[in-house]
Design an enzyme around this catalytic site. Structure first.
Site, PDB file in Angstrom:
ATOM      1  CG  HIS A 128      11.325  84.953  39.643  1.00 40.68           C
ATOM      2  ND1 HIS A 128      10.593  85.990  39.124  1.00 40.68           N
ATOM      3  CD2 HIS A 128      12.322  84.718  38.750  1.00 40.68           C
ATOM      4  CE1 HIS A 128      11.113  86.369  37.956  1.00 40.68           C
ATOM      5  NE2 HIS A 128      12.167  85.618  37.720  1.00 40.68           N
ATOM      6  CG  ASP A 186      31.485  99.820  47.624  1.00 41.78           C
ATOM      7  OD1 ASP A 186      31.626  99.180  48.687  1.00 41.78           O
ATOM      8  OD2 ASP A 186      32.106 100.862  47.355  1.00 41.78           O
TER       9      ASP A 186
END
Length: 453
Positions: A155, A398
């Site tokens: 982060h 995907d």
């Protein structure tokens, strides 16, 4: 879950030579959560997954994605005074291959549990930060032929928007498609590495309460005992009807000064705040703070360039006391959240950067120093944080073998840490991923649903 066996671990480096050197990080990169944040995707068995080339596809496309997103292949290093810089050295990211003897069906509704820890790469923060990869990826193949794909990403380098930008572009490359949006890598648009403008004594009109210590339980001098208590995670669903009912309740009692109706996020977050106060059994005079994560990309002037790759979100807080939150209508709690969000103007953002630049050290603003310490993260009784993933493109990832059957946060175990996500199985429905102390969770669930009725 049966044991997960780690079969292989390797470093994946950019496929081509990339720029090397040190990069200054912005102030937003260096505060709050500077540890790694996990997410996980599950994919059911398919012909393409059966081919055995999954790992090769991921490795090849990852190395090509890192050519564009080369900061992720670097390492952090401390430069004194609790400050970090990024060394773009192309050392690479870690790719782990694992297998499990269990089947996807045994995971039920995929609610995050301690078992997830075996499916998500773990990060050892006891080793020097210069040796810790900024991205770790784990592919776990299940007995049924399905797989899980998990990411844990620093982060200190990216916020949620930028992390998902990288992951979605990596998936495009894996499918043989060109890059959609190139990352904008120059953090100087947020004054990274620039000196302070004024002196430490000079102040502006903005009260940056988000940098102060949050409230403690009445009578306590720290939150160490609270943080020792066992936590549990729940995934709580709200139907479209329940969300609309909450919005109606909030807007019926909203301040006449607001022309725009309260949003789903504001409404549900206000509801969560009130329910947490009730479930925790606070006294009426107990102060409580709610952390709200605001994206500054379009709020700062000029707006950040498309594809800005870094941290552009900042946490602000709403503060009230339990008595007012639970005795007044829902619109009161929600209006407190609206006020906190509305305060995030371009001037507020810039003054926050200046405030942090003037600090002699950033250590007290970082979660990595809270691991096992007494300072603690912001969350925890009597406070909580609710992060919105409602606008993030988290679903439909995907890599060439179809879309996931489930996506969610990995393990998160801080009391009061929560996320709001779209429900991919119901248009207009939402999911609250919430971590609370075990002793408070059942009461929270009761209020969470009963208070809507």
């Amino acid at each position: 879950m049966a044991t997960v066996n780690l079969k292989n671990s390797q470093m994946v480096k950019p496929a081509e030579t990339t720029w090397t050197g040190t990069v200054a990080l912005s102030e937003w990169d260096q505060i709050g959560t500077i540890t790694h944040v996990p997410t996980i995707y599950f994919y059911k068995k398919s012909l393409k997954l059966d081919s055995g080339s999954v790992l090769d596809t991921l490795k090849d496309s990852l190395s090509r994605a890192l050519v564009h997103f080369y900061p992720l292949a670097g390492r952090l290093r401390w430069i004194g005074n609790g400050r970090l810089e990024l060394d773009c050295n192309a050392k690479g990211v870690r790719l782990i291959e694992a297998e499990s003897q269990t089947k996807l069906e045994s995971l039920g509704d995929f609610t995050p549990s301690p078992e997830y820890e075996l499916l998500v790469p773990s990060v050892d923060y006891t080793i020097p930060i210069e040796e810790i990869p900024l991205l770790l990826v784990q592919v776990t193949r299940f007995q049924c032929g399905g797989i899980s794909l998990s990411f844990t990403i620093s982060h200190a380098i990216v916020d949620g928007q930028s992390a998902l930008h990288f992951i979605s572009e990596w998936a495009r490359i894996a499918r043989g498609e060109p890059l959609s949006v190139a990352p904008f890598l120059d953090r100087r648009v947020l004054r990274a590495g620039e000196p302070v403008v004024g002196s430490l004594e000079e102040s502006d009109d903005h009260n940056h309460e988000e940098f102060n210590h949050p409230p403690l339980l009445l009578g306590q001098s720290n939150n160490l005992e609270e943080r020792k208590k066992k936590t549990i995670v729940a995934m709580l669903k709200l139907s479209k009807f329940q969300v609309e009912k909450l919005k109606n309740m909030a807007n019926e009692s909203k301040n006449a000064g607001y022309t725009r109706p309260f949003s789903r996020y504001e409404t549900v977050t206000g509801h969560v705040w009130r329910c947490a106060c009730k479930a925790r059994g606070h006294m009426p005079q107990q102060p409580t703070a709610l952390g709200v994560c605001v994206d500054s990309r379009s709020r700062i002037k000029p707006a950040l360039p498309l594809g800005y790759f870094g941290n552009a979100t900042l946490d602000v807080i709403a503060i009230s006391c339990t008595g007012e939150l639970v005795s007044k209508p829902l619109g009161y709690a929600v209006s407190k959240i609206r006020e906190a969000i509305m305060a995030v103007t371009s001037e507020f953002i810039k003054s926050g950067i200046e405030f942090l630049k003037k600090q002699p050290s950033l250590t007290k603003f970082q979660d990595i120093h809270a691991l096992g310490g007494t300072e603690g993260p912001f969350y925890g009784n009597p406070n909580l944080g609710v992060v919105s993933w409602l606008t993030l493109p988290i679903y439909g990832l995907d890599f060439g073998w179809g879309k996931e059957v489930y996506m969610g946060p990995g393990t998160h175990d801080f009391d009061g840490d929560s996320l709001i996500l779209q429900n991919p199985n119901e248009d207009g429905g939402l999911i609250l991923a919430l971590c609370l102390q075990v002793g408070h969770m059942e009461a929270f669930k009761k209020y969470f649903y009963e208070d809507i009725m």
